[in-house]
Enzyme design. Structure first.
Site: not given
Length: 912
Positions: A562-563, A566, A585
């Site tokens: 997830h990170e 980004h 997000e």
């Protein structure tokens, strides 16, 4: 024209008051010190400014609310900035040596130094206790007819603001003449302005020389007239004027601000780490970095930065900089100086800092660390001893015109005392060539070798041949001593796999390196991504159940993915309007499943089944949230047709940004995720991911609105419009209304029938029958009972199992310990333990209240809705147990949220 001191108490919007339509910060140079004893950061920041083309003469620095004017176009959206600091207190709480000064303090004259120290404090008093200035003494003599330069600012004590004399820097005379003034539509007769125009216009190929000249200029004295600029600070802004200046074009191009943060400032957190040692880090606050340094916060104010941080020698300083910084010794003091920089323009909100006593995780962690390591947690390789300062001649004479104490891939020293060993894996250059790592080809319609950049001029990785083939960028992992082994077994092990998987899905890594830091337990989210650095909560590390294997890595792996996602959505591409958080997000939540499945090497069927189970869990979470929240907080595009619009000066507000309820909400993650699933269902998932790469290649380095993504999607897949799926239809169903679209209701019914979910349902039936057969106190039991075989479940299946059992109004006394023993629930990952604790509290199972207490203290990043504060927890309902009271003291009172993990993007939003 004076702004209101405070926000309207009836609103919860965050003001962005910087007048970015009049003047832009193009580069920041920060020179700061961190004082652990007083919990403040002091020093200076130098701003290099450029008036905007077409800005009016006599333009006032309006800071009112947005009035509907269009935002700056894409060209003005290409510049970004952040900056850094210095450190000044020893870990044991004693003051540092008297001669430990920032370069700003060393630069100013002896006559001014006493005044400077008085204003900033002497180490025993805060600036607020000595001379906290809300305005310079001549502010009242200024006129509203004079131009006002407005910065976003909060909880900072400003002591002095002055114009810097860049003409005193002899190296500036070597700059080539150019036509910057004509390009911007104005003519500069001021030599100060002319020098800065030339400096700003240097091409990206000369970035080293450019950075060096910025640094030299930041050390220059104030202008010869010696007069300070006039300033006024209110709750949300810092306003600056120069007597007689009535337009942005006449305003000084280089401004130095001397200031100090406050211990209660919201941009950074001062806390002890898991080893009990002091640290400070940017916490991903809703107010971003305005309580760390004065800046322009609107996303369009993109700029570059460079920073010096002075820290105790035993500390480690990490930042969102491009290359690994090697600290230099600060003379004969016990301090080291860290220098970082970025060449890619980004918003000031993406600037990230962490200073503490952390260790680097390596491939082999000794079972028992040497005692000396605890006294020297991080032993950085330092350059030759010296004052940390160089003369202008020394700086200019070095290769490329840049004094770079930043060394790519250079080793760090570890050990203690005089016995020092060199680590050969400071930056890990991982290779997966020897591993069986196959990739799904998502390149599809994209030719990554033919990228045409549409952003402003900066050194871009998307056009570098070497970057296109770099599956795993160099990385490092840091954490407290007590968690090194767990970090090695999970984060260090998973990171190269996740990076390679992200490259397979999205292509070129936007950033050249990555640091990962396990932050203190009080961190309020599972993760936060910034350029070149990710903060991870300790909650992603724990999963020690027997036979957990790869299953025990699920939460950690998916969070890392997830990170990492980004980097593409939230950082190198950001939202032009902060209210459109779903652009960051929602995309990261959708992509984490794709990337994690790739990292696990799942088959197509396994990927589909895992995806459907996670979709159902997220559907349940979203459904519950929307039933218990205000409708206005459920809208993904709350400004609707006014999205992206600002006032004439460039100021605006971020709707609901300060609403405390929003801290707990995940609607931008979940509803945004489901919108992307819906769009993928219209074109096919592989085609959809290929489109992501196409979109990234076009829009990297830029800020976008929802319509930019959706319009390009509809153009690329014209059959969608022919079938009635238009931009206005997507707005109406997904972005501009509260609630849940009809498609989602229909799909959730399908997901609930998937194989993994059916397995869970079968297990739930077994447990309900078990509970029913053990109802009643003291009931005579049969000596032998039929043995029930319970199926081994994945982490996500366990979450679903416990959620379904939470819907049961009553469970027998025997059921709770049986559940705990069967699945070893106290040793599962934090998501599973979260549901277990909810079950414990609901049914008053007092024997497991220790699990609840441990969870509340050690897993503060998780969504804990067990109790709204310190005090008793006890709920009747479990047959045979009376309510039990326990006392829990939380380390922080910050917001919670499983999906709500942080990170900071070009749009300035925190990317979680």
């Amino acid at each position: 024209m004076e702004p209101n001191e405070d926000l309207n108490p009836d609103t919860d919007d965050l003001p962005l008051r910087a007048n970015t339509n009049h003047i832009l910060v193009r580069h920041y140079v920060l020179d700061l010190s961190v004082h652990f004893e007083r919990k403040v950061i002091s020093g200076s920041i130098v701003l290099f400014l450029e008036p905007c083309s077409g800005s009016k003469t006599n333009a006032k620095g309006g800071i009112g609310p947005a009035i509907g004017n269009e935002a700056k176009d894409a060209e003005m959206s290409q510049e970004s900035a952040y900056g850094f600091h210095d450190v000044d207190i020893i870990e044991d709480g004693t003051k540092g040596p008297k001669n430990t000064l920032t370069s700003t303090e060393k630069m100013i004259g002896v006559g001014e130094r006493d005044e400077f120290q008085t204003l900033l404090g002497d180490g025993s008093k805060t600036a607020a206790e000595t001379k906290s200035l809300h305005s310079s003494h001549l502010w009242q003599t200024t006129s509203d007819c004079e131009f006002t330069f407005v910065l976003d600012c909060c909880d900072l004590d400003v002591s002095k603001i002055e114009e810097v004399d860049v003409t005193s820097v002899s190296a500036m005379s070597s700059l080539p003449s150019g036509h910057t003034s004509e390009r911007l539509g104005f003519s500069s007769v001021n030599p100060q302005a002319a020098f800065i125009e030339k400096l700003i216009s240097l091409p990206s190929s000369q970035w080293r020389q450019k950075n060096q000249l910025f640094l030299l200029c930041s050390h220059a004295p104030s202008t010869k007239d010696g007069s300070s600029l006039h300033f006024h600070r209110d709750r949300w802004s810092l306003q600056i004027r120069k007597t007689g200046v009535t337009s942005p074009q006449e305003f000084p191009r280089t401004v130095r601000i001397c200031y100090e943060t406050r211990p209660t400032g919201g941009s950074v957190r001062w806390i002890n780490d898991q080893d009990g040692r002091v640290c400070v880090y940017t916490a991903g606050s809703p107010i971003n970095n305005r309580a760390l340094f004065p800046c322009q916060e609107p996303p369009v104010a993109m700029s570059t930065w460079q920073a010096s941080v002075r820290a105790p020698s035993e500390c480690l300083a990490l930042m969102s900089g491009e290359e690994q910084a090697v600290p230099t010794e600060d003379g004969d003091t016990r301090f080291s100086v860290w220098n970082y920089f970025v060449t890619m323009p980004m918003p000031a909100s993406t600037f990230t800092l962490a200073v503490g006593h952390w260790c680097q995780v390596t491939a082999e962690i000794p079972s028992a660390l040497e005692p000396g390591v605890k006294d020297r947690t991080y032993c950085g390789m330092t350059a030759k001893p010296g004052s940390g300062e160089q003369t202008e001649a020394e700086l200019v004479s070095e290769t490329g015109g840049l004094s770079s104490k930043v060394i790519k891939g250079s080793p760090l020293q570890t050990g203690s005392g005089d016995q020092t060993t060199c680590s050969d894996s400071t930056l890990v250059y991982a290779s997966l060539e020897d591993e069986e790592f196959s990739e799904t080809d998502y390149s599809g319609m994209v030719d990554d070798s033919r990228v045409s950049c549409s952003h402003g001029d900066y050194p871009c990785r998307f056009t570098e041949q070497s970057s296109r083939s770099q599956r795993v960028i160099p990385y490092r992992v840091f954490g407290p001593i007590g968690l090194l082994q767990q970090a090695q077994m999970r984060v260090f092990k998973l990171l190269p796999r996740c990076l390679a998987a992200a490259h397979a899905v999205l292509g070129v890594h936007p950033f050249s390196r990555l640091d990962v830091l396990i932050v203190p337990a009080g961190f309020s989210s599972l993760g936060m991504a910034s350029p070149h650095i990710i903060f991870l909560s300790q909650s992603v590390l724990y999963a020690d159940g027997p036979g957990s294997g790869e299953n025990g890595l699920s939460l950690c792996g998916s969070r890392i993915c997830h990170e990492i996602a980004h980097s593409w959505f939230g950082l190198v591409i950001g939202a032009r309007d902060w209210t459109e958080e779903w652009i960051s997000e929602g995309f990261a939540t959708y992509l984490e499943d794709i990337i994690w499945a790739q990292a696990q090497q799942l088959s197509v069927q396994e990927t589909t089944e895992q995806s459907e189970l996670k979709a159902l869990l997220r559907w349940r979470r979203l459904s519950d949230e929307l039933q218990n929240s205000e409708e206005e907080l459920q809208i993904l595009r709350p400004n609707m047709d006014n999205t992206g619009q600002v006032s004439e000066s460039g100021s605006s507000t971020v709707k609901h940004a300060l609403n405390p309820d929003k801290t707990f909400m995940q609607v931008h993650y979940l509803k945004g995720y489901f919108l992307l699933r819906f769009l993928a269902s219209q074109v096919g998932e592989q085609q959809f991911i290929s489109f992501f790469r196409l979109f990234v290649n076009k829009y990297h380095g830029q800020l976008i609105l929802s319509q930019d993504f959706l319009v390009m999607l509809l153009i690329t897949f014209p059959h969608m419009a022919r079938e009635g799926l238009t931009l206005s239809a997507i707005y109406a169903d997904w972005l501009d209304r509260p609630g849940i679209p009809e498609w989602l209701y229909e799909r959730s019914a399908v997901w609930s029938q998937s194989r993994l979910v059916e397995e869970v349902k079968a297990e739930v039936v077994k447990w309900i029958l078990f509970s029913q057969s053990h109802q009643g106190k003291g009931r005579k039991r049969r000596r032998t009972e039929p043995k029930v075989n319970y199926k081994e479940l994945t982490s996500e299946q366990l979450v679903m199992l416990l959620e379904l059992l939470l819907e049961e109004s009553k469970l027998s006394t025997a059921t709770m310990p049986a559940l705990k023993k069967t699945y070893n629930l106290q040793s599962q990952d934090a998501e599973v333990r979260h549901r277990w604790c909810e079950l414990v509290v609901k049914h008053g199972y007092g024997q497991a209240y220790g699990d609840v207490e441990h969870f509340l203290v050690h897993d503060q990043a998780m969504g804990v809705y067990l109790y709204g504060g310190n005090g008793p927890i006890g709920t009747p309902g479990c047959d045979g147990d009376d309510p039990v009271t326990i006392e829990v003291t939380l380390l922080t009172g910050d917001g919670w949220g499983q999906e709500a993990n942080g990170h900071i993007g070009p749009g300035g939003m925190k990317n979680h």
